[in-house]
Design an enzyme around this catalytic site. Structure first.
Site, short mmCIF file in Angstrom:
data_model
loop_
_atom_site.label_atom_id
_atom_site.label_comp_id
_atom_site.label_asym_id
_atom_site.label_seq_id
_atom_site.Cartn_x
_atom_site.Cartn_y
_atom_site.Cartn_z
N HIS A 98 -4.73 -2.02 -6.84
CA HIS A 98 -4.47 -0.60 -6.87
C HIS A 98 -5.39 0.07 -7.88
CE1 HIS A 98 -1.46 -2.46 -9.64
NE2 HIS A 98 -1.94 -1.54 -10.45
N ASP A 157 0.82 -1.22 0.00
CA ASP A 157 0.00 0.00 0.00
C ASP A 157 0.86 1.27 0.00
OD1 ASP A 157 -2.34 -1.68 0.36
OD2 ASP A 157 -1.79 -1.82 2.46
N VAL A 161 -8.54 -3.84 -2.32
CA VAL A 161 -9.18 -5.14 -2.52
C VAL A 161 -10.20 -5.43 -1.43
CG1 VAL A 161 -8.78 -7.64 -2.54
CG2 VAL A 161 -7.30 -6.12 -3.86
#
Length: 432
Positions: A41, A13, A302
């Site tokens: 992403h 991340d 996600v």
């Protein structure tokens, strides 16, 4: 000119999507080399948002070839769904712009189910890892156990039944032990038959393709998923992913020799975040941690899970620089720190009264370390949208320079907003 490997230097991340998209304009080929559809992403191009979990970022740019290497575990249902979703957004995925390694492992429904069964059982015993329940780990287990179904097997119906038998001998024993119903041979054959026609047109001998393109002078961008601290060997085990996420995996997971990898770019957030379980020495449970999460929009692409937030940990990133052989970093989300009166950077830890300069491999010791901080003055001015050093406040520049010194790697790119053009280029990795 060189090839470029992009890896996360923290727990994922870090903002790899924006940087990979920014670099993909300069690349001819974009390669995924590990992981599955457990990390995603969002790319924003001309005001349109594209959410990718499995496909390489290059697929949304005309004239680029996207490649899924042998190190990736592929859920064919997720792959087809992602292709179809992009098609509805006007991005057509064909064998002209996507190739998939013939020796890549497939994730099947039984892998997803096993992942869920185990997480449920672990939740009851307090030993949960915090997986995405998408079957990534069980698929890698079958790969290492030499019983996986691979992409090429979809084209060989004569040998497929025996391979399914071998797979089910293992999985049905596990399911019996967990008190779950067994899966029939026909159910797996039907599942594989239902996806074969959609997947096989993309199949290719990827190592050979990449070798030919490299010799022609193509610029190749290797796109990592997750982050170094989630690496199965070098991460905070057992709270890690099921694959190697370090730069060396770009070679093993694509078939490209390590001597051809080139520039290693570590994507590094200006603070630290983590999703799910596991140690996090600089985690903040106060209003600053809440500020970072809200300002940084720290929710998973996600899973939608809220990310844990904390101060920048230079000791951990220094380890990542060493484990990856990082040439330079892309420092992201500097703008999130705007407005804080003071900033802290972890430079090491104390463990049992002793100062140490790295995170130990021991799970018990990882849980026991205490961060050692230095404190820097913050800045009130906005860094949002800065595209040159001259646009940055003096204290922001001091912060960046301090990070460089502590981790032992220079900043090659600096990101100051989610917009791809709000990037300060110090060194072009493709030209280094």
């Amino acid at each position: 000119m060189t090839n470029v490997v992009v890896v996360g230097s923290q727990w994922g991340d870090e903002g790899k999507g924006k940087i990979v998209d920014w670099l993909s304009e300069r690349a001819d080929i974009v390669v995924r080399f590990q992981g599955g559809h457990n990390a995603g992403h969002t790319l924003v191009i001309d005001g349109v948002s594209y959410k990718l979990s499995l496909l390489p970022s290059g697929v949304v740019r005309p004239g680029k070839l996207a490649v899924i290497g042998n190190g990736v575990v592929i859920d064919p249902h997720a792959l087809i769904a992602e292709i179809d979703k992009l098609g509805k957004q006007g991005v057509q995925i064909t064998p002209d712009n996507l190739r998939i390694a013939d020796n890549a492992t497939l994730i099947l429904s039984l892998h997803r189910e096993l992942d869920g069964f185990r997480e449920d059982a672990a939740s009851n015993s307090g030993t949960k890892i915090g997986t995405t329940r998408r079957g990534i780990g069980p698929a890698y287990e079958d790969k290492v156990g030499r019983r996986a179904i691979r992409v090429m097997d979809l084209a060989d119906l004569d040998t497929l039944p025996a391979k399914v038998d071998r797979l089910l001998t293992h999985h049905n024993a596990l399911r019996r032990g967990l008190g779950e119903a067994e899966i029939s041979h026909q159910a797996i054959m039907d599942e594989l038959s239902s996806v074969a026609a959609r997947v096989l047109p993309f199949m290719d001998t990827v190592w050979l393709l990449l070798d030919k393109e490299r010799r022609k002078g193509a610029r190749i961008l290797f796109e990592g998923a997750q982050g170094t601290l989630l690496d199965i060997d070098h991460g905070t085990y057992p709270f890690v992913t099921s694959s190697n996420t370090v730069a060396g995996q770009a070679a093993a997971g694509s078939g490209m020799g390590p001597g051809a990898l080139g520039y290693i770019l570590g994507i590094t957030k200006a603070y630290t975040t983590r999703v799910g379980e596991g140690p996090f020495p600089t985690e903040l449970h106060d209003e600053v941690g809440q500020f970072l999460g809200e300002r940084g929009h720290e929710f998973g692409t996600v899973t939608g899970r809220k990310r844990r937030c904390g101060w920048f940990d230079a000791a951990l990133v220094r380890q990542s620089v060493a484990a990856n052989g990082i040439t330079g970093i892309a420092l992201t989300k500097l703008d999130v720190l705007d407005g804080l009166d003071e900033l802290k950077i972890c430079v090491g830890y104390t463990l049992d009264g002793q100062e140490i300069d790295h995170l130990p491999a021991s799970q018990a010791q990882q849980a026991s370390v205490k961060p050692v901080y230095i404190t820097l003055e913050g800045w009130k001015e906005s860094t949002v949208g800065a595209r040159s050093w001259a646009d940055l406040p003096a204290q922001a520049i001091k912060y960046v320079r301090q990070v460089e010194e502590l981790i032992g790697a220079p900043v090659a790119l600096l990101s100051t907003s989610p917009e791809r053009d709000d990037t300060i280029l110090v060194t072009d990795p493709f030209e280094d």
